[in-house]
Motif scaffolding. Structure first.
Motif, PDB file in Angstrom:
ATOM      1  N   GLN A 424     -35.069  55.271  25.758  1.00  0.00           N
ATOM      2  CA  GLN A 424     -34.293  56.047  24.789  1.00  0.00           C
ATOM      3  C   GLN A 424     -34.108  55.240  23.501  1.00  0.00           C
ATOM      4  OE1 GLN A 424     -30.933  58.656  26.631  1.00  0.00           O
ATOM      5  NE2 GLN A 424     -30.919  56.720  27.725  1.00  0.00           N
ATOM      6  N   LEU A 425     -33.841  55.944  22.416  1.00  0.00           N
ATOM      7  CA  LEU A 425     -33.603  55.293  21.137  1.00  0.00           C
ATOM      8  C   LEU A 425     -32.507  54.249  21.221  1.00  0.00           C
ATOM      9  CD1 LEU A 425     -33.919  55.054  18.040  1.00  0.00           C
ATOM     10  CD2 LEU A 425     -32.481  57.091  17.810  1.00  0.00           C
ATOM     11  N   VAL A 426     -31.435  54.531  21.972  1.00  0.00           N
ATOM     12  CA  VAL A 426     -30.287  53.624  22.007  1.00  0.00           C
ATOM     13  C   VAL A 426     -30.467  52.456  22.965  1.00  0.00           C
ATOM     14  CG1 VAL A 426     -28.634  55.401  21.342  1.00  0.00           C
ATOM     15  CG2 VAL A 426     -29.134  55.038  23.770  1.00  0.00           C
ATOM     16  N   SER A 427     -31.532  52.489  23.786  1.00  0.00           N
ATOM     17  CA  SER A 427     -31.724  51.439  24.785  1.00  0.00           C
ATOM     18  C   SER A 427     -32.292  50.175  24.146  1.00  0.00           C
ATOM     19  CB  SER A 427     -32.661  51.920  25.897  1.00  0.00           C
ATOM     20  OG  SER A 427     -32.125  53.052  26.553  1.00  0.00           O
ATOM     21  N   THR A 428     -31.817  49.032  24.598  1.00  0.00           N
ATOM     22  CA  THR A 428     -32.302  47.751  24.079  1.00  0.00           C
ATOM     23  C   THR A 428     -32.844  46.900  25.220  1.00  0.00           C
ATOM     24  OG1 THR A 428     -30.197  46.555  24.335  1.00  0.00           O
ATOM     25  CG2 THR A 428     -30.491  47.824  22.315  1.00  0.00           C
ATOM     26  N   ASN A 429     -33.789  46.033  24.907  1.00  0.00           N
ATOM     27  CA  ASN A 429     -34.289  45.023  25.832  1.00  0.00           C
ATOM     28  C   ASN A 429     -34.948  43.932  25.007  1.00  0.00           C
ATOM     29  OD1 ASN A 429     -37.087  45.895  25.320  1.00  0.00           O
ATOM     30  ND2 ASN A 429     -36.573  47.668  26.607  1.00  0.00           N
ATOM     31  N   THR A 430     -35.554  42.937  25.640  1.00  0.00           N
ATOM     32  CA  THR A 430     -36.109  41.819  24.882  1.00  0.00           C
ATOM     33  C   THR A 430     -37.342  42.200  24.073  1.00  0.00           C
ATOM     34  OG1 THR A 430     -37.342  41.118  26.858  1.00  0.00           O
ATOM     35  CG2 THR A 430     -35.208  40.053  26.437  1.00  0.00           C
ATOM     36  N   GLU A 431     -37.910  43.404  24.347  1.00  0.00           N
ATOM     37  CA  GLU A 431     -39.068  43.849  23.576  1.00  0.00           C
ATOM     38  C   GLU A 431     -38.703  44.880  22.508  1.00  0.00           C
ATOM     39  OE1 GLU A 431     -39.576  44.296  27.295  1.00  0.00           O
ATOM     40  OE2 GLU A 431     -39.841  42.139  27.134  1.00  0.00           O
ATOM     41  N   TYR A 432     -37.440  45.313  22.502  1.00  0.00           N
ATOM     42  CA  TYR A 432     -37.003  46.298  21.507  1.00  0.00           C
ATOM     43  C   TYR A 432     -35.582  45.947  21.080  1.00  0.00           C
ATOM     44  CZ  TYR A 432     -36.193  50.620  19.012  1.00  0.00           C
ATOM     45  OH  TYR A 432     -35.920  51.521  18.019  1.00  0.00           O
ATOM     46  N   ILE A 433     -35.450  45.366  19.882  1.00  0.00           N
ATOM     47  CA  ILE A 433     -34.162  44.785  19.486  1.00  0.00           C
ATOM     48  C   ILE A 433     -33.694  45.272  18.118  1.00  0.00           C
ATOM     49  CG2 ILE A 433     -34.323  42.743  20.963  1.00  0.00           C
ATOM     50  CD1 ILE A 433     -35.446  41.171  18.629  1.00  0.00           C
ATOM     51  N   THR A 434     -34.083  46.495  17.756  1.00  0.00           N
ATOM     52  CA  THR A 434     -33.618  47.051  16.480  1.00  0.00           C
ATOM     53  C   THR A 434     -32.102  47.052  16.402  1.00  0.00           C
ATOM     54  OG1 THR A 434     -35.569  48.442  16.173  1.00  0.00           O
ATOM     55  CG2 THR A 434     -33.560  49.124  15.058  1.00  0.00           C
ATOM     56  N   PHE A 435     -31.440  47.432  17.492  1.00  0.00           N
ATOM     57  CA  PHE A 435     -29.976  47.470  17.528  1.00  0.00           C
ATOM     58  C   PHE A 435     -29.376  46.171  18.055  1.00  0.00           C
ATOM     59  CE2 PHE A 435     -30.989  52.089  17.974  1.00  0.00           C
ATOM     60  CZ  PHE A 435     -30.335  52.535  16.839  1.00  0.00           C
ATOM     61  N   GLY A 436     -30.165  45.102  18.094  1.00  0.00           N
ATOM     62  CA  GLY A 436     -29.721  43.892  18.759  1.00  0.00           C
ATOM     63  C   GLY A 436     -29.946  44.031  20.259  1.00  0.00           C
ATOM     64  N   HIS A 437     -29.246  43.214  21.026  1.00  0.00           N
ATOM     65  CA  HIS A 437     -29.400  43.259  22.475  1.00  0.00           C
ATOM     66  C   HIS A 437     -28.226  42.505  23.084  1.00  0.00           C
ATOM     67  CE1 HIS A 437     -31.196  43.676  26.316  1.00  0.00           C
ATOM     68  NE2 HIS A 437     -31.759  42.476  26.413  1.00  0.00           N
ATOM     69  N   GLY A 438     -27.734  43.021  24.217  1.00  0.00           N
ATOM     70  CA  GLY A 438     -26.624  42.356  24.877  1.00  0.00           C
ATOM     71  C   GLY A 438     -25.280  42.879  24.414  1.00  0.00           C
ATOM     72  N   LYS A 439     -24.248  42.084  24.623  1.00  0.00           N
ATOM     73  CA  LYS A 439     -22.883  42.565  24.369  1.00  0.00           C
ATOM     74  C   LYS A 439     -22.585  42.811  22.899  1.00  0.00           C
ATOM     75  CE  LYS A 439     -20.725  37.957  24.338  1.00  0.00           C
ATOM     76  NZ  LYS A 439     -19.699  37.103  24.980  1.00  0.00           N
ATOM     77  N   HIS A 440     -23.382  42.224  22.018  1.00  0.00           N
ATOM     78  CA  HIS A 440     -23.159  42.449  20.590  1.00  0.00           C
ATOM     79  C   HIS A 440     -24.148  43.457  19.997  1.00  0.00           C
ATOM     80  CE1 HIS A 440     -20.018  39.522  20.255  1.00  0.00           C
ATOM     81  NE2 HIS A 440     -20.781  38.563  20.716  1.00  0.00           N
ATOM     82  N   ALA A 441     -24.852  44.187  20.851  1.00  0.00           N
ATOM     83  CA  ALA A 441     -25.713  45.264  20.339  1.00  0.00           C
ATOM     84  C   ALA A 441     -24.849  46.235  19.535  1.00  0.00           C
ATOM     85  CB  ALA A 441     -26.394  45.992  21.497  1.00  0.00           C
ATOM     86  N   CYS A 442     -25.430  46.851  18.537  1.00  0.00           N
ATOM     87  CA  CYS A 442     -24.695  47.718  17.604  1.00  0.00           C
ATOM     88  C   CYS A 442     -23.777  48.689  18.343  1.00  0.00           C
ATOM     89  CB  CYS A 442     -25.675  48.491  16.746  1.00  0.00           C
ATOM     90  SG  CYS A 442     -24.896  49.714  15.671  1.00  0.00           S
ATOM     91  N   PRO A 443     -22.458  48.592  18.155  1.00  0.00           N
ATOM     92  CA  PRO A 443     -21.537  49.474  18.885  1.00  0.00           C
ATOM     93  C   PRO A 443     -21.605  50.924  18.430  1.00  0.00           C
ATOM     94  CG  PRO A 443     -20.322  48.179  17.268  1.00  0.00           C
ATOM     95  CD  PRO A 443     -21.728  47.647  17.281  1.00  0.00           C
ATOM     96  N   GLY A 444     -22.094  51.159  17.219  1.00  0.00           N
ATOM     97  CA  GLY A 444     -22.164  52.525  16.700  1.00  0.00           C
ATOM     98  C   GLY A 444     -23.506  53.198  16.905  1.00  0.00           C
TER      99      GLY A 444
END
Length: 498
Positions: A424-444
């Motif tokens: 999904q667009l909002v999902s993050t992982n080490t290969e997709y980090i547009t929104f960051g990744h982990g606990k500080h991933a974009c909250p909005g």
């Protein structure tokens, strides 16, 4: 600020930086970390100038030379360490805040004391509200968001039988501002032209001021910051719009309690409920709203402009998206749940983020203590560290034909067993980090994703689009690590024909 003026400004500030660099050399040359430019003082300075306009090339060069390791690129008063490979990226996102700090990196990178004021990150009580209240209310508030984006598009781009040339970024900033503020401050303020202009101007000023202040030594920033900052004037202008609204809401709370009948369900109400001490003042609440607008307008308008250019470069994609949207809406209506089922819409936006995105790096941290990665890479206190986002997103190890824009790439990936949520667009992982990744991933990002998907669904069901020059996307610009869509490019719109 126009791109030409910005270029002259950057050159002037770079000249000043050159003079002061000899007085304030980088605290550490990080001798054990390889560099993509020469490391001698004079040559590394010219490398830092190159980094302002050719950051993409430097980051790609470092990534391919040192993949799986760390490398460094020169900035005017420091070296910036870039980590590559899933292992180091994961270690970066897991690093404790008391060692590698997200908050301190944000404050330093955009000179927050002058672009927003020290209170915003000194007491970031708005971030949990974005993460919780805003995300939880997306279903309830969707109808208002949908109504506002339809009205904003209709006002900015009235459907016409003839092709109309529209300045893409400028128009989309207005639409994003109105749509976002429907959920931030509500009607009628979100439609007030001066209020909309205020938030757009504040966003542009914050970006420009942050760039300029990063080009002068830290000891000069209090002086230069006072000359450049637009915060006091922006607050005064904002109080004219929101001051009476805030006063009336406080009156209602005092008279009827926090849960009074008819209480607006928006960000301003949530802020009023949570604010304590000095933060309860009208000026403080206005600044908080302006800062939240910065996050919404800057990222979403840039992201959607990139996506719109891509769509207009291949108008045939409009038909595929239109078919999906109309089928889903027929079953679900215009609801948030409908957006969840628009896999191709979601995929198109995610592929646009992968190919274009917001810049070259992500997951930026500032070392507030010495830190060592598992491979022995030593990061001394005071060093900036980021992950190489753009090269990761174009790495054939992670993406088949990575240089090709495949609008349905992620929709196809979601069809695999157990893959529904991962892509999904909002999902993050080490290969997709547009929104960051982990606990500080974009909250909005959940709100942003719904807003962007709603906008794309509206565009394809309402208009036909194409570029002024068929297939020729207006070239973007690089300003240091930031990728900016063409500010003057136009897209042609007309009322859909089929």
């Amino acid at each position: 600020m126009e791109s030409g003026m910005l270029a002259y400004g950057l050159l002037a500030f770079a000249t000043v930086a050159y003079l002061f660099r000899w007085l304030m050399p980088p605290k550490s040359s990080l001798p054990d970390i390889p560099a993509v430019t020469p490391t001698t003082p004079i040559l590394s300075f010219w490398g830092s100038i190159k980094n302002l306009t050719h950051n993409k090339e430097l980051i790609l060069e470092g990534y391919h030379k040192y993949k799986g390791r760390a490398f460094k690129v020169p900035e005017l008063f420091r070296w910036h360490v870039i980590v590559t490979g899933p292992k180091l990226v994961d270690e970066l996102r897991k690093a404790p805040d008391e060692m590698l700090s997200f908050k301190d990196a944000v404050i330093e990178q955009i000179s927050m004391d002058w672009t927003f004021g020290p209170a915003i990150m000194g007491n970031p009580y708005h971030i949990p509200l974005i993460r919780s209240n805003l995300t939880r209310n997306l279903v309830v508030l969707f109808s208002g968001v949908r109504e506002e984006l339809m009205a904003a598009f209709n006002d900015a781009i009235p459907p016409s039988d003839d092709w109309i040339a529209v300045p893409a970024l400028e128009t989309l900033m207005t639409i994003v501002s109105r749509t976002s503020n429907r959920i931030f401050v509500g009607l009628p303020t979100c439609r007030n032209p001066d209020y909309v202009d205020l938030n757009i101007k504040f966003t542009i000023d914050a970006v420009t001021t942050g760039i300029m202040l990063n080009m002068v030594p830290a000891f000069l920033r209090p002086i230069v910051g006072r000359l450049l900052t637009s915060v006091p004037k922006s607050i005064e202008r904002g109080v004219k719009h929101l001051g009476p609204v805030i006063k009336e809401r406080y009156r209602m709370v005092e008279e009827y309690g926090h849960d009074y009948e008819g209480k607006p369900n928006d960000m301003l109400s949530w802020l009023i409920d949570e604010a304590e001490g000095v933060e309860t003042g009208a000026r403080e609440l206005v600044l908080r709203i302006l800062s939240i607008n910065f996050g919404a307008i800057h990222t979403s308008s840039n992201s959607f402009t990139h996506a719109l250019y891509r769509l207009a470069s291949n108008p045939e994609w409009t038909l595929t998206l239109r078919e999906e949207v109309e089928q889903v809406v027929k079953e679900e209506g215009w609801t948030k749940n409908a957006l969840q089922k628009m896999h191709k819409v979601d995929s198109f936006l995610k592929e646009s983020q992968r190919c274009d995105g917001l810049g070259s790096v992500s997951i930026t941290r500032l070392a507030v203590q010495d830190f060592t990665f598992s491979d022995g890479t030593f990061i001394p206190k005071g060093t900036f560290v980021s992950a190489a986002m753009m090269p990761i997103h174009h790495d054939e190890e992670f993406y088949e034909n990575p240089e090709m824009f495949n609008p349905w790439r992620f929709a196809e990936k979601r069809s695999g067993e157990g893959e529904e949520l991962k892509h999904q667009l909002v999902s993050t992982n080490t290969e997709y980090i547009t929104f960051g990744h982990g606990k500080h991933a974009c909250p909005g990002r959940f709100f942003a994703a719904n807003e962007l998907k709603g906008m794309l669904a509206h565009v394809v069901t309402t208009y036909d689009v194409k570029l002024e020059k068929d297939g020729e996307i207006p070239p973007p610009s690089w300003i240091a690590q930031s990728l900016v869509p063409n500010r003057t490019g136009k897209v042609l719109f007309r009322k859909r024909r089929d």
